[in-house]
Design an enzyme around this catalytic site. Structure first.
Site, PDB file in Angstrom:
ATOM      1  N   HIS A 163       0.827  -1.209   0.000  1.00 56.90           N
ATOM      2  CA  HIS A 163       0.000   0.000   0.000  1.00 56.90           C
ATOM      3  C   HIS A 163       0.862   1.259   0.000  1.00 56.90           C
ATOM      4  O   HIS A 163       2.083   1.223   0.210  1.00 56.90           O
ATOM      5  CB  HIS A 163      -0.930   0.005   1.220  1.00 56.90           C
ATOM      6  CG  HIS A 163      -0.215   0.023   2.542  1.00 56.90           C
ATOM      7  ND1 HIS A 163       0.261   1.180   3.132  1.00 56.90           N
ATOM      8  CD2 HIS A 163       0.106  -0.975   3.406  1.00 56.90           C
ATOM      9  CE1 HIS A 163       0.828   0.902   4.284  1.00 56.90           C
ATOM     10  NE2 HIS A 163       0.765  -0.409   4.481  1.00 56.90           N
ATOM     11  N   CYS A 179       2.979  -4.890   6.892  1.00 57.78           N
ATOM     12  CA  CYS A 179       2.655  -4.663   5.483  1.00 57.78           C
ATOM     13  C   CYS A 179       3.832  -4.029   4.747  1.00 57.78           C
ATOM     14  O   CYS A 179       4.798  -3.576   5.348  1.00 57.78           O
ATOM     15  CB  CYS A 179       1.422  -3.785   5.379  1.00 57.78           C
ATOM     16  SG  CYS A 179      -0.070  -4.583   6.017  1.00 57.78           S
TER      17      CYS A 179
END
Length: 205
Positions: A163, A179
């Site tokens: 992301h 992440c």
């Protein structure tokens, strides 16, 4: 007939100019994006180390075209272009103990996604994360940034994402909750290249 000094210098200058045009245009890669739902300003290049900026590189290996390779120790992500080439991006990765390893695939992807902390995140740091249990809408202040690519295994969401980020200073570091984070300009570029179902390989030390 020998070359004159002036001719030689002109020739060298032309050669160097030709080499320069073959390199990445960093100013264009990180220019403002006014057409975005939440317009992005230009990224000041002095805030991005040159080795962390997006560029096409040689990448010999056995991965199929379209594969994403996350090199966690090196803080780099590669999108395999084929013919021994890849697009390389600088990334931020998870702290020790909060990292995905092995293979996954893209289950879905979203533009300007909402963010909701996982149950594990709320257990680890309730004071920080429980107030966001209802979700944070997409926007410039959202932790997932401009795009999110959701990683799945066997039909199940792994809860790991590739992301964007509203903390560009974190690129090149290990400080996330597991992440893979990218500059917003870079995750927009990657988002346009990938499709659901594409393979993702996460390399650990």
């Amino acid at each position: 007939m020998s070359l004159s000094r002036r001719g030689l210098l002109l020739g060298i200058s032309a050669l160097l100019a030709g080499c320069a045009t073959n390199g990445p245009n960093h100013a264009a890669n990180y220019a403002s994006l006014p057409a975005e739902k939440f317009p992005l300003p230009a990224m000041p290049l002095e805030k991005i180390k040159s080795e962390l900026r997006r560029q096409e590189v040689a990448y010999p290996g056995q991965y199929e075209t379209g594969t994403i390779v996350v090199d966690t120790p090196a803080r780099r992500l590669y999108y395999i272009l084929g013919d021994g080439r890849a697009m390389r991006y600088g990334i931020g990765v998870g702290r020790n103990g909060y990292a995905l390893a092995g293979t996954a695939y893209i289950g879905r992807k979203a533009e300007w996604p909402t963010w909701t902390p996982t149950d594990n995140m709320m257990r680890r740091d309730p004071a920080k994360n429980r107030k966001y249990a209802g979700g944070v809408p997409g926007g410039l202040n959202n932790p997932l940034g401009a795009r999110a690519i959701y990683l799945y295994r066997g039909g199940n969401d792994t809860m790991f994402r590739i992301h964007g980020t509203n903390q560009p200073q974190s690129i090149g570091l290990a400080m996330s909750s597991g992440c893979v984070r990218m500059l917003n300009h870079d995750v927009i570029d990657l988002y346009e290249r990938v499709t659901p179902g594409s393979r993702v390989v996460v390399l650990q030390a």
